[in-house]
Design an enzyme around this catalytic site. Structure first.
Site, mmCIF file in Angstrom:
data_model
loop_
_atom_site.group_PDB
_atom_site.id
_atom_site.type_symbol
_atom_site.label_atom_id
_atom_site.label_comp_id
_atom_site.label_asym_id
_atom_site.label_seq_id
_atom_site.Cartn_x
_atom_site.Cartn_y
_atom_site.Cartn_z
ATOM 1 C CG ASN A 531 21.808 4.162 -36.700
ATOM 2 O OD1 ASN A 531 21.285 3.745 -37.724
ATOM 3 N ND2 ASN A 531 21.758 3.501 -35.568
ATOM 4 C CG ASP A 532 18.161 7.766 -36.817
ATOM 5 O OD1 ASP A 532 18.245 6.535 -36.706
ATOM 6 O OD2 ASP A 532 17.709 8.507 -35.919
ATOM 7 C CB VAL A 533 21.776 10.974 -41.398
ATOM 8 C CG1 VAL A 533 21.203 11.919 -40.367
ATOM 9 C CG2 VAL A 533 23.179 10.554 -41.024
ATOM 10 C CB ALA A 572 14.555 7.447 -35.670
#
Ligand code: NAP
Length: 606
Positions: A531-533, A572
């Site tokens: 997700n965040d990456v 995050a």
């Protein structure tokens, strides 16, 4: 005239510089094995523990306390040594190229190592026999003439083997041999220590090593790869506890007679060892979900923690200044245990890898301090190597997340409310979903696919299903590549280890800088629990907490399929704009379930 302390300090600094040069050359692919390798090498606290467990305390009132503390320290360190080397070897055995996989097993490193041990033992035995004066019993010769020299040479040899062992981690090709060498270095250091003149009994040493071998061996052989982060944390806690116990035992024995320099090192050893012990235990508990993973904050938290730290430092200074034998020392140890808990409580579970790496570095410093207390140079060297490695890894992780160490330690990152999630999702617009059968049809039209694994793959334990799907795609003539973000998952190099476990050849794994220019050519990007990456807000939304973090630029591909269970954010705690992109389709569900269905659909299309 150079004192022993000065020599120790020079060694500490030089080993730190050497560690820096070696560790910066370890590729991200091997960062998780590096963490567990330095953890295993930190079990050098065993040599100090052996001396404490085997010494003669007949002249010390209640000397059994020292023996008991020594036995506990030997058990903790031996658990670390066996567990650490075994799990590192298990991990490294998985890293193979496609050619090596096709050829079958690799060179039998165990046999080489066993052969080297036998050869060394034979050479030493011949040398001893040749130099023994005629008529003297071998036991008497060993004890009277060989002991001190053997110890010195064993330590020099093992220091060289630790350094070369870590150097081996600069390539998957040499990593296993390097770690076998380091394990052999540990063996040599332990055998050398058995000749230590202070050791008068081997009873407690044998018992501690036996318990450590059983517990550590079981942990090293049984623990699943997905549990590596918590195992590493647990292992740090044991290493730090050993350092703390040895320090307490030394104080118990020599209180009132210690020089200011030794007492300073001893204070440092017990305080850092104590806080690392409880801090690491808490980190392991959060990662294993035995404790709540969210950051726990309260009013005046930083002031309370800083006040406690000031009391601990003040106590240490008072002890050194007065050099008195006082039970105040034990209060200081107790407070440092509490401080370790307070240090980790406000940090969220997802930030634990940075914390673990930092605690690794603290554990190394506690080991080095033990080396200064016992004036044991091998402990100073390995403590310094370990300290440097942990510190560097935590910095690398912070850099890859574009966050400062201060933000990680005191920022309570990852606190996100349910309302924020819903509000953010409602504001963004439409999300397209896709079913496994539609995905299979889409795959049929692709000529190249990039797979982006993330933390969700580890949670779902979907690495084997990912590899199976990639094989099926490969058999259809579709080119498959894996894109690996340096902080995908919850440990540096986490994805590499999981994919290696699923037999994915490591040359198919591409680091972020190498794969980013390739995304515009990719027909499909399959995001598996990442997700965040992949969040484009990191590039184009200055108000996002992710802004500035380098990401995998998946939005540049022709189409994107995301496997996750819901619209919930990742670590995050921020919404991902990617999911509202018109090229993006969501395949909702547990990643392993979705992949299993997808594989069945692909097979039915044959
Ligand atoms: P992520 O942003 O935490 O997202 C993981 C996603 O996986 C979640 O959105 C979750 O969505 C999904 N997921 C969880 N369980 C799943 C399952 N069973 N099946 C399918 N999907 C599942 O992970 P990431 O993209 O890998 O990024 C890593 C994050 O951790 C980064 O922010 C990084 O900075 C941080 N971090 C990493 C390290 C490190 O060393 N690797 C260290 C510290 C911090 P659903 O709940 O909707 O399924």
């Amino acid at each position: 005239m150079t004192t022993e302390l000065e020599v120790g300090l020079y060694i500490f600094m030089l080993a730190g510089f050497l560690g820096y040069h070696i560790i910066t050359r370890v590729p991200p692919l091997l960062h998780t094995p590096l963490m567990s390798a330095t953890n295993a090498i930190a079990a050098i606290s065993l040599v100090g523990s052996l001396v404490v467990a085997g010494s003669d305390y007949s002249n010390v009132p209640n000397g059994w306390v020292c023996t008991l503390l020594g036995l506990a320290a030997v058990t903790c360190s031996a658990t670390n040594a066996f567990g650490g080397f075994l799990i590192t070897d298990r991990m490294l055995r998985m890293f193979k190229t496609a050619e090596e996989r096709a050829r079958g097993t690799r060179r039998p490193v165990e046999l080489q190592a066993f052969g080297a041990v036998l050869a060394l033992v034979a050479v030493v035995a011949v040398l001893l026999y040749a130099t023994k004066p005629a008529g003297m019993a071998m036991g008497e010769y060993l004890h009277e003439h060989v002991g001190a020299g053997a110890l010195r040479y064993c330590y020099i040899l093992s220091a060289a083997m630790f350094v070369l062992g870590l150097k081996g981690l600069s390539s998957p090709k040499w990593a296993r041999s390097g770690m076998s060498l380091a394990a052999f270095g540990m063996f040599v250091a332990v055998v050398g220590t058995l000749f230590h003149p202070h050791i008068v009994t081997y009873r407690w040493i044998g018992l501690g090593i036996l318990i450590g071998a059983v517990v550590g061996g079981t942990m090293g052989l049984q623990i699943p790869m997905t549990a590596v982060p918590q195992r590493t944390a647990l292992s740090h806690s044991l290493g730090a506890l050993a350092a703390c116990l040895v320090g307490v035992s030394e104080y118990f024995r020599y209180q009132g007679q210690l020089s200011p320099v030794t007492l300073t090192a001893l204070d440092f050893e017990v305080v850092v060892g104590g806080l690392t012990f409880t801090g690491s235990l808490m980190a392991a508990g959060k990662l294993q979900e035995l404790l709540p993973g969210r950051p726990i904050t309260y009013r005046g938290q930083n002031i309370i923690s800083l006040s406690l730290l000031s009391v601990i430092v003040g106590s240490g200074i008072y002890l050194v200044a007065t050099q008195a034998a006082t039970s105040f020392f034990y209060v200081m140890v107790g407070l440092s245990l509490v401080f370790g808990l307070l240090l980790v409580i406000p940090i969220g579970a997802a930030d634990m890898p940075v914390v673990i790496a930092l605690l690794n570095s603290y554990g190394g410093l506690a080991d080095a301090a033990m080396g200064f207390v016992l004036m044991n140079k091998i402990q100073i060297i390995t403590g310094s190597l370990d300290g440097t490695s942990g510190f560097l890894l935590s910095l690398l992780m912070c850099r890859a997340m574009n966050r400062s160490a201060m933000n990680v330690l005191f920022g309570a990152f990852g606190q996100v409310s349910e309302e924020e999630v819903t509000a953010a999702a409602e504001a963004k617009g439409t999300v397209r979903s896709i079913t496994p059968d539609e995905t299979a049809v889409l795959f049929e039209t692709a000529s190249n696919i990039v797979i982006v694994p993330g933390y969700g793959m580890a949670v779902a334990q979907a690495q084997h299903a990912v590899a199976e799907l990639a094989n099926i795609l490969g058999q259809r003539g579709i080119d498959v590549k894996y894109a690996i973000h340096p902080v995908a998952g919850r440990m540096p190099g986490h994805m590499n280890v999981l994919l290696a476990e699923a037999n994915v050849p490591y040359e198919q794994l591409h680091e972020m800088e190498a794969i980013n220019p390739y995304f515009p050519e990719a027909d499909i990007v399959l995001v598996v629990g990442a997700n965040d990456v992949t969040n484009p807000a990191a590039k184009n939304n200055k108000s996002s907490p992710l802004y500035g973090m380098p990401i995998l630029e998946v939005e540049r591909a022709k189409s994107i399929i995301v496997l996750k269970r819901s619209m919930r954010p990742g670590f995050a705690g921020v919404d991902n704009d990617l999911y509202y992109n018109e090229k993006c389709m969501m395949l909702f569900g547990d990643a392993k379930d979705s992949l299993t269905k997808l594989i069945m659909e692909m097979k039915s299309l044959l």
